[in-house]
Design a protein around this motif. Structure first.
Motif, PDB file in Angstrom:
ATOM      1  N   ALA A 110      41.887  34.940  24.612  1.00  0.00           N
ATOM      2  CA  ALA A 110      42.719  35.532  25.658  1.00  0.00           C
ATOM      3  C   ALA A 110      43.464  34.480  26.466  1.00  0.00           C
ATOM      4  O   ALA A 110      44.628  34.674  26.832  1.00  0.00           O
ATOM      5  N   GLU A 111      42.818  33.346  26.727  1.00  0.00           N
ATOM      6  CA  GLU A 111      43.403  32.353  27.630  1.00  0.00           C
ATOM      7  C   GLU A 111      44.239  31.291  26.926  1.00  0.00           C
ATOM      8  O   GLU A 111      45.191  30.760  27.517  1.00  0.00           O
ATOM      9  N   GLN A 112      43.899  30.969  25.677  1.00  0.00           N
ATOM     10  CA  GLN A 112      44.593  29.875  24.997  1.00  0.00           C
ATOM     11  C   GLN A 112      45.160  30.267  23.636  1.00  0.00           C
ATOM     12  O   GLN A 112      45.761  29.428  22.953  1.00  0.00           O
ATOM     13  N   GLY A 113      44.954  31.496  23.218  1.00  0.00           N
ATOM     14  CA  GLY A 113      45.569  31.993  22.002  1.00  0.00           C
ATOM     15  C   GLY A 113      45.132  31.254  20.749  1.00  0.00           C
ATOM     16  O   GLY A 113      44.107  30.579  20.714  1.00  0.00           O
ATOM     17  N   LEU A 114      45.941  31.388  19.722  1.00  0.00           N
ATOM     18  CA  LEU A 114      45.620  30.763  18.437  1.00  0.00           C
ATOM     19  C   LEU A 114      45.645  29.243  18.524  1.00  0.00           C
ATOM     20  O   LEU A 114      44.876  28.563  17.835  1.00  0.00           O
ATOM     21  N   ILE A 115      46.525  28.697  19.359  1.00  0.00           N
ATOM     22  CA  ILE A 115      46.586  27.233  19.515  1.00  0.00           C
ATOM     23  C   ILE A 115      45.262  26.713  20.053  1.00  0.00           C
ATOM     24  O   ILE A 115      44.685  25.742  19.537  1.00  0.00           O
ATOM     25  N   PRO A 157      38.734  42.203  33.802  1.00  0.00           N
ATOM     26  CA  PRO A 157      38.008  43.102  34.705  1.00  0.00           C
ATOM     27  C   PRO A 157      37.444  42.426  35.943  1.00  0.00           C
ATOM     28  O   PRO A 157      36.660  43.030  36.678  1.00  0.00           O
ATOM     29  N   GLY A 158      37.813  41.180  36.183  1.00  0.00           N
ATOM     30  CA  GLY A 158      37.333  40.480  37.370  1.00  0.00           C
ATOM     31  C   GLY A 158      36.278  39.437  37.090  1.00  0.00           C
ATOM     32  O   GLY A 158      35.918  38.654  37.970  1.00  0.00           O
ATOM     33  N   TYR A 159      35.759  39.386  35.863  1.00  0.00           N
ATOM     34  CA  TYR A 159      34.773  38.378  35.481  1.00  0.00           C
ATOM     35  C   TYR A 159      35.473  37.050  35.186  1.00  0.00           C
ATOM     36  O   TYR A 159      36.630  37.019  34.764  1.00  0.00           O
ATOM     37  N   ARG A 160      34.729  35.959  35.382  1.00  0.00           N
ATOM     38  CA  ARG A 160      35.302  34.648  35.130  1.00  0.00           C
ATOM     39  C   ARG A 160      35.618  34.434  33.659  1.00  0.00           C
ATOM     40  O   ARG A 160      36.551  33.714  33.297  1.00  0.00           O
ATOM     41  N   GLU A 161      34.837  35.050  32.772  1.00  0.00           N
ATOM     42  CA  GLU A 161      35.035  34.910  31.326  1.00  0.00           C
ATOM     43  C   GLU A 161      34.591  36.175  30.620  1.00  0.00           C
ATOM     44  O   GLU A 161      34.048  37.079  31.241  1.00  0.00           O
ATOM     45  N   ALA A 162      34.808  36.235  29.317  1.00  0.00           N
ATOM     46  CA  ALA A 162      34.549  37.452  28.538  1.00  0.00           C
ATOM     47  C   ALA A 162      33.154  37.465  27.929  1.00  0.00           C
ATOM     48  O   ALA A 162      32.915  38.210  26.977  1.00  0.00           O
ATOM     49  N   HIS A 163      32.246  36.645  28.438  1.00  0.00           N
ATOM     50  CA  HIS A 163      30.884  36.539  27.908  1.00  0.00           C
ATOM     51  C   HIS A 163      30.890  36.157  26.432  1.00  0.00           C
ATOM     52  O   HIS A 163      29.995  36.536  25.673  1.00  0.00           O
ATOM     53  N   VAL A 198      23.593  46.813  26.413  1.00  0.00           N
ATOM     54  CA  VAL A 198      23.133  47.072  27.780  1.00  0.00           C
ATOM     55  C   VAL A 198      23.962  46.331  28.823  1.00  0.00           C
ATOM     56  O   VAL A 198      23.904  46.669  30.000  1.00  0.00           O
ATOM     57  N   SER A 199      24.718  45.327  28.425  1.00  0.00           N
ATOM     58  CA  SER A 199      25.464  44.525  29.394  1.00  0.00           C
ATOM     59  C   SER A 199      26.932  44.895  29.485  1.00  0.00           C
ATOM     60  O   SER A 199      27.637  44.399  30.354  1.00  0.00           O
ATOM     61  N   GLY A 200      27.425  45.757  28.585  1.00  0.00           N
ATOM     62  CA  GLY A 200      28.830  46.120  28.604  1.00  0.00           C
ATOM     63  C   GLY A 200      29.740  45.041  28.087  1.00  0.00           C
ATOM     64  O   GLY A 200      30.960  45.084  28.316  1.00  0.00           O
ATOM     65  N   ARG A 201      29.180  44.057  27.368  1.00  0.00           N
ATOM     66  CA  ARG A 201      30.001  42.947  26.891  1.00  0.00           C
ATOM     67  C   ARG A 201      31.032  43.395  25.862  1.00  0.00           C
ATOM     68  O   ARG A 201      32.101  42.799  25.742  1.00  0.00           O
ATOM     69  N   ALA A 202      30.714  44.429  25.089  1.00  0.00           N
ATOM     70  CA  ALA A 202      31.653  44.886  24.064  1.00  0.00           C
ATOM     71  C   ALA A 202      32.971  45.337  24.693  1.00  0.00           C
ATOM     72  O   ALA A 202      34.057  45.017  24.191  1.00  0.00           O
ATOM     73  N   GLU A 203      32.898  46.060  25.810  1.00  0.00           N
ATOM     74  CA  GLU A 203      34.111  46.522  26.485  1.00  0.00           C
ATOM     75  C   GLU A 203      34.896  45.349  27.076  1.00  0.00           C
ATOM     76  O   GLU A 203      36.133  45.329  27.042  1.00  0.00           O
ATOM     77  N   GLN A 236      36.738  43.624  24.345  1.00  0.00           N
ATOM     78  CA  GLN A 236      37.874  44.415  23.900  1.00  0.00           C
ATOM     79  C   GLN A 236      39.079  44.175  24.804  1.00  0.00           C
ATOM     80  O   GLN A 236      40.224  44.057  24.337  1.00  0.00           O
ATOM     81  N   LEU A 237      38.826  44.061  26.104  1.00  0.00           N
ATOM     82  CA  LEU A 237      39.905  43.735  27.039  1.00  0.00           C
ATOM     83  C   LEU A 237      40.485  42.353  26.762  1.00  0.00           C
ATOM     84  O   LEU A 237      41.705  42.148  26.841  1.00  0.00           O
ATOM     85  N   ALA A 238      39.611  41.401  26.422  1.00  0.00           N
ATOM     86  CA  ALA A 238      40.077  40.054  26.094  1.00  0.00           C
ATOM     87  C   ALA A 238      40.958  40.080  24.848  1.00  0.00           C
ATOM     88  O   ALA A 238      41.989  39.383  24.781  1.00  0.00           O
ATOM     89  N   TYR A 239      40.560  40.872  23.870  1.00  0.00           N
ATOM     90  CA  TYR A 239      41.352  40.977  22.636  1.00  0.00           C
ATOM     91  C   TYR A 239      42.716  41.604  22.920  1.00  0.00           C
ATOM     92  O   TYR A 239      43.738  41.176  22.355  1.00  0.00           O
ATOM     93  N   GLU A 240      42.761  42.581  23.798  1.00  0.00           N
ATOM     94  CA  GLU A 240      44.034  43.197  24.151  1.00  0.00           C
ATOM     95  C   GLU A 240      44.940  42.199  24.871  1.00  0.00           C
ATOM     96  O   GLU A 240      46.174  42.198  24.662  1.00  0.00           O
ATOM     97  N   LEU A 241      44.362  41.348  25.703  1.00  0.00           N
ATOM     98  CA  LEU A 241      45.153  40.291  26.344  1.00  0.00           C
ATOM     99  C   LEU A 241      45.691  39.314  25.316  1.00  0.00           C
ATOM    100  O   LEU A 241      46.831  38.825  25.424  1.00  0.00           O
TER     101      LEU A 241
END
Length: 466
Positions: A376-381, A362-368, A330-335, A338-343
């Motif tokens: 997305a922001e710090q990678g595997l490290i 998508p403009g949100y502060r974080e990916a929930h 209901v919150s659209g968190r899955a989408e 998915q954007l975070a994973y693509e980043l």
């Protein structure tokens, strides 16, 4: 506790009074707020910060630890025309004042730290410096990111480490964070009550308290072990513990957070069981049944508009299925994830940098989700480093929990916090480029849990007496 409340309340009232008097004498200062009352509270809070940090006091631990929590309220009172986001010195000022105080204490006392502590602080600064400078959102977050990540959090780690060597540290920490829990709860009630009158989608106070319900609820999860353990140690535990349970229950109910209802309520029940007896659990279950049976009437009695906010958040939960799965649907968190994973796939090793998801996503502060945001922001490290810290913290808490049933609440709190930030919303360090709230409460509370577990593992805790 009574002395702490009286001292804090007195300083707070005097600070606001002084600010009000200054505003009466210098009307030009009113440009710093939306109204006279609002401006008086903002300047009063800054005065409060300076007074409690400068004057000697037996309650210094509370003043230092509660500062980031109280700043949550300040952000909502500060003038919206002023720059928002992490670069606003107007919003960072309480942290800067606290940082200066902690630096002065560490220099004055010349405390020696272990090689492990020094290595941890050095690695934290080095890794986060890297993740900050590579961010495409650097211009929008640089001041707040450098302040909170590279200065405030390391200083809190060293400061709390130093205080943890005192025999009275566990009780003092419990008392300080118990009062912080109560203040956060009362503030939440106030914001929910006054925010319920707004039904416009542009006013987030309808479904958010203290800027973001998800953020606030994560803080309650981490504060709860200290609050309930302190209540159980007082001579009035028969009254204090049930009142805290009621307080936490009402916070969850009035948060209008789906994640809070499905995750935090079971945590409240299990954690209460771990530190109490069957009588309190029976009392808690009866209270839950009464609240559930009369919830609609209770909400309408408090404020009829609150029923609108509750329906707004839960009206789409009409089908049967796993609760957490419904939250995602209901919150659209899955989408968003998915954007975070693509980043992440674009820069898998080190990600795009702290604060990058707000700009590139998508403009949100974080990916929930903590995992997808860090990915997305710090990678595997970043994943290996941060989750390595959580693993070490978890091992320490489980070792402490082995000493008795009442200690199990500590790893339980960590586990529920991690469940919450991976399924509902990422709550760690808040460094927004646009929104008002700037904070690092969660890392500070995690540091408190770590040193608290070490302290109670090495010594018995004396009974608190109010």
């Amino acid at each position: 506790m009574a002395r702490l409340i009286i001292a804090t309340g007195t300083i707070g009232l005097l600070s606001v009074g002084i600010a009000w008097l200054v505003l009466l004498l210098f009307n030009s200062l009113l440009i710093f707020g939306e109204s006279t009352i609002q401006t008086a509270f903002v300047f009063g809070f800054y005065t409060y910060c300076i007074v409690v940090l400068l004057l000697p006091s037996e309650h210094k631990l509370f003043y230092v630890l509660s500062m980031p929590v109280l700043t949550q309220f300040l952000h909502l009172l500060q003038k919206y025309d002023f720059p928002a986001g992490a670069n606003s010195l107007w919003r960072l000022l309480p942290f800067l004042l606290t940082d200066l105080y902690m630096v002065s204490v560490l220099i004055r006392l010349k405390t020696e730290f272990t090689s492990v502590q020094k290595s941890l602080v050095a690695s934290w600064i080095a890794f986060n410096f890297l993740f900050i400078i590579i961010s495409p959102n650097l211009a929008g977050i640089i001041t707040g990111a450098f302040t909170l990540y590279l200065v405030t959090i390391p200083l809190y780690f060293l400061y709390i480490s130093m205080l943890s060597r005192h025999p009275a540290f566990p009780v003092n920490l419990e008392r300080s964070l118990c009062l912080t829990f109560v203040l956060l709860a009362l503030g939440t009630f106030g914001l929910v009550y006054f925010g319920a009158q707004y039904k416009s989608a542009s006013n987030l106070l309808v479904t958010r308290n203290i800027s973001d319900t998800n953020v606030t609820m994560a803080y309650f999860i981490l504060l709860w072990p200290f609050a309930i353990r302190y209540a159980m140690r007082t001579v009035y535990s028969w009254l204090a513990a049930p009142l805290l349970v009621v307080l936490f229950t009402m916070v969850v109910v009035l948060s209008f957070s789906r994640g809070a209802v499905f995750i935090v309520l079971p945590y409240l029940l299990a954690s209460t069981w771990s530190v109490s007896n069957w009588r309190l659990i029976v009392w808690f279950m009866m209270l839950g049944l009464l609240i559930s049976a009369g919830f609609d009437r209770l909400i309408r009695l408090i404020n009829p508009d609150l029923a609108y906010a509750w329906q707004l958040r839960f009206a789409d939960f009409t089908t049967v299925g796993p609760a957490l799965q419904r939250i995602q649907e209901v919150s659209g968190r899955a989408e968003i994830r998915q954007l975070a994973y693509e980043l992440f796939l674009e820069s898998p090793l080190n990600g795009h940098g702290i604060g990058s998801f707000e700009l590139l996503g998508p403009g949100y502060r974080e990916a929930h989700s903590m995992f997808f945001t860090i990915l997305a922001e710090q990678g595997l490290i970043g994943i290996l480093y941060l989750y390595g810290l959580f693993a070490a913290l978890g091992c320490s808490l489980f070792n402490t929990a082995a000493s008795g049933r009442s200690q199990r609440i500590l790893p339980m709190a960590l586990g529920v916090y991690l469940l919450f930030v991976h399924s509902v919303g990422y709550v760690f360090v808040i460094i927004p480029g646009k929104s008002l709230t700037i904070n690092c409460i969660a890392p500070i509370l995690l540091v408190c849990i770590y040193y608290y577990s070490k302290s109670i593992g090495n010594q018995p805790i004396a009974t608190a007496h109010g």
